[in-house]
Design an enzyme around this catalytic site. Structure first.
Site, PDB file in Angstrom:
ATOM      1  N   ASP A 146       0.820  -1.212   0.000  1.00  0.00           N
ATOM      2  CA  ASP A 146       0.000   0.000   0.000  1.00  0.00           C
ATOM      3  C   ASP A 146       0.854   1.263   0.000  1.00  0.00           C
ATOM      4  OD1 ASP A 146      -2.382  -1.291  -0.097  1.00  0.00           O
ATOM      5  OD2 ASP A 146      -2.979  -0.923   1.973  1.00  0.00           O
TER       6      ASP A 146
ATOM      7  N   ASP B  76       4.123  -9.234   9.185  1.00  0.00           N
ATOM      8  CA  ASP B  76       4.367  -7.821   8.936  1.00  0.00           C
ATOM      9  C   ASP B  76       5.752  -7.653   8.318  1.00  0.00           C
ATOM     10  OD1 ASP B  76       1.907  -7.129   9.869  1.00  0.00           O
ATOM     11  OD2 ASP B  76       2.576  -6.285  11.773  1.00  0.00           O
TER      12      ASP B  76
ATOM     13  N   ASP C 227       8.512  -6.345   9.036  1.00  0.00           N
ATOM     14  CA  ASP C 227       9.760  -6.487   9.788  1.00  0.00           C
ATOM     15  C   ASP C 227       9.912  -7.875  10.402  1.00  0.00           C
ATOM     16  OD1 ASP C 227       7.535  -5.583  11.397  1.00  0.00           O
ATOM     17  OD2 ASP C 227       8.910  -5.525  13.103  1.00  0.00           O
TER      18      ASP C 227
ATOM     19  N   ASP D 243      -7.073  -7.423  13.862  1.00  0.00           N
ATOM     20  CA  ASP D 243      -6.655  -8.764  14.253  1.00  0.00           C
ATOM     21  C   ASP D 243      -7.459  -9.274  15.444  1.00  0.00           C
ATOM     22  OD1 ASP D 243      -5.580  -6.860  15.936  1.00  0.00           O
ATOM     23  OD2 ASP D 243      -3.495  -7.350  15.513  1.00  0.00           O
TER      24      ASP D 243
END
Length: 536
Positions: A136, A195, A197, A289
């Site tokens: 995004d 994610d 990282d 989540d």
């Protein structure tokens, strides 16, 4: 006439006015204190003591359960069916289920290679693995770099897809939802989310997917986070202490007792059928989540937490990024609680005690009371009782209960036990922002749906060069305008005033705590908590 000198007229007039104003303020204070201030402050003390007891019994309950779990509970491999998935000579790789890996990202210049590389390095048949990079990003340069990285791995024979959207509607939830609509994922049975990282070990899927394959009532398998930059600075050490308790105790207790806990948003594997059964991803709060986890639990699905399965990740290294993250993590659950409490109560598929656990323990005590009592009691009510000596706080409420709660919270990170006292002061500072965020979420005020992506620097996850690069970014980041946090500085002034008054007039020696808490607010007010500390 000569005896009247102008230099005497002004001081005498000023002193008279000053004396009159001081006398009037003192009179108003005495008139209001007994009938209004004292009863209200005494009520606030009782409420704070009640909240302290609620938090104390919650921590004590989880402490007892986690001891029983460690001593007597069977390992997940014994409690659930588990058989490693092996290649079949006749069936070949078809014995392995098709797994979709989703990597949502937004302008992740520093870490995009880490997550993509780790996902591509998973030990799973390449023809049974689909990697989906959901980008995004608004920075054209970053988008081009991410796309080129995907093409590089695709040229090696991996099924990796680069997906972009025309807008960021729904933020992360919108990206994940859109990714599941793609035609090439229709044969996927499970989806794992990382994610940008996060860096899973190659055997991540082989250690987690069998639980889903052999136990059809399990919807989610959650792994633990391991922080590669925990030693980067004092801020990351404080975060490690808080999150280690969450993963060591809270997630383990929820998984072992009720087969329910809040999905952490990453490093977890979902059964796609369970996502669809729960209504799919929703963007009505900033904790998409947790929203999905609660809805899936209400449909009867079970969750499994694997504390031994760890995934490397990065902690926010700047106080600004950490504040935005904590606002989202505190506001979202409170807002979700507001939206779902009646749905949980009226649900007929969930047992009564599980409803009690979700409403009281999971939401009310941990997501709301824990923030409120920390801030209201230790940063507002207790200092005010110094100015109003008619109101007393029992020593068990001001010393004994907080000490026991703190000791119970510290079990997750024994290596940082020497930082425990400062961690308490830091958590009290952060409770200011968490309390404000939870109130915004409960009232669904203006910033209830604010979403700011937590900035990652890529430090602590690679070579010394990467660490040096992270240090330079932090030095550029900490300019004086960014470091000045007026809310913290305002509370520092308030606590310092109360501490000085207690030093002169008090009897309980609260000034020792107040001066230390003042220093903590002062340090965070100037942003010094996030200063980079290179590894030796």
């Amino acid at each position: 006439m000569e005896s009247v000198s102008p230099k005497f007229v002004l001081p005498e007039t000023f002193d008279g006015v000053k004396s009159e104003i001081t006398g009037q303020l003192g009179m108003i204070w005495e008139l209001v204190k007994a009938p209004v201030i004292v009863p209200l402050l005494r009520l606030a003390v009782y409420l704070c003591l009640a909240m302290s007891l609620m938090l104390f019994f919650e921590r004590l309950y989880m402490g007892v359960v986690i001891i029983l779990v460690k001593l007597f509970w069977k390992k997940p491999e014994k409690r659930y069916k588990f058989e490693p998935i092996q290649e079949d000579e006749e069936l070949g790789n078809s014995n392995f289920p098709v797994v979709l890996v989703q990597i949502p990202m937004f302008n992740e210049r520093e870490v995009y290679k880490l997550s993509i590389g780790a996902a591509c390095g998973l030990s799973w048949p390449s023809d049974r693995l689909v990697i989906q990079v959901l980008d995004d990003s608004t920075d054209p340069t970053v988008k081009q770099m991410v796309e080129m990285e995907c093409q590089r791995w695709a040229s090696k024979g991996l099924n990796i897809r680069y997906q972009i959207r025309e807008n960021r509607v729904g933020y992360k939830a919108g990206a994940l939802k859109e990714g599941l609509k793609r035609s090439y994922v229709k044969h996927s049975e499970y989806v794992v989310i990382f994610d940008a990282d996060f860096q899973p070990e190659p055997d991540f899927l082989r250690r987690s997917i069998p639980f889903l394959v052999h136990n059809p009532d399990i919807a989610l398998v959650q792994a633990r986070w391991r922080f590669v930059n925990a030693d980067e600075c004092l801020l990351t050490r404080m975060q490690e202490m808080s999150l280690d308790y969450h993963f060591t105790v809270e997630q383990e207790v929820g998984s072992s007792t009720h087969a329910f806990f809040g999905f952490n948003g990453t490093a977890g594997i979902w059964r796609i059928a369970a996502i669809n059964d729960a209504g799919g991803w929703k963007d009505r709060t900033t904790v998409e989540d947790m929203d999905l986890a609660v809805r899936a639990s209400l449909r009867g699905w079970k969750f499994l937490y694997l504390g031994d399965l760890q995934v490397r990740s990065e902690l926010p290294s700047t106080f600004r990024a950490f504040r935005f993250q904590q606002h989202r993590w505190s506001c979202g659950p409170a807002n979700l609680f507001r939206k779902m409490v009646m749905e949980i109560i009226s649900n007929k598929r969930v047992k009564f005690w599980k409803k009690v656990y979700v409403i009281y323990s999971f939401f009310f005590v941990r997501k709301i009371i824990a923030h409120w009592v920390t801030f209201c009691f230790y940063c507002v009510v207790l200092p005010l009782t110094i100015l109003v000596p008619e109101v007393q706080v029992p020593i068990w409420g001001s010393v004994y209960i907080p000490s026991i709660i703190t000791i119970l919270n510290s079990v997750g990170t024994p290596r940082s036990i020497h930082l425990l006292f400062y961690w308490i002061l830091f958590e009290n500072v952060m409770s200011l922002h968490r309390t404000k965020a939870s109130l915004i979420g409960l009232l669904e005020a203006g910033r209830a749906n604010e979403w700011v992506v937590t900035a990652k620097l890529g430090s602590g996850v690679g070579s010394k060069a990467a660490n040096a690069k992270g240090a330079k970014k932090l030095i550029r980041f900490f300019k004086l305008p960014d470091r000045l946090n007026t809310l913290e500085l305002g509370f520092a002034a308030f606590l310092f005033t109360c501490g000085c008054y207690d030093f002169v007039h008090g009897k309980n020696s609260y000034y020792v705590y107040l001066f230390l808490q003042t220093a903590s607010y002062f340090i965070t007010g100037f942003g010094w908590i996030g200063t980079y500390v290179p590894n030796s």
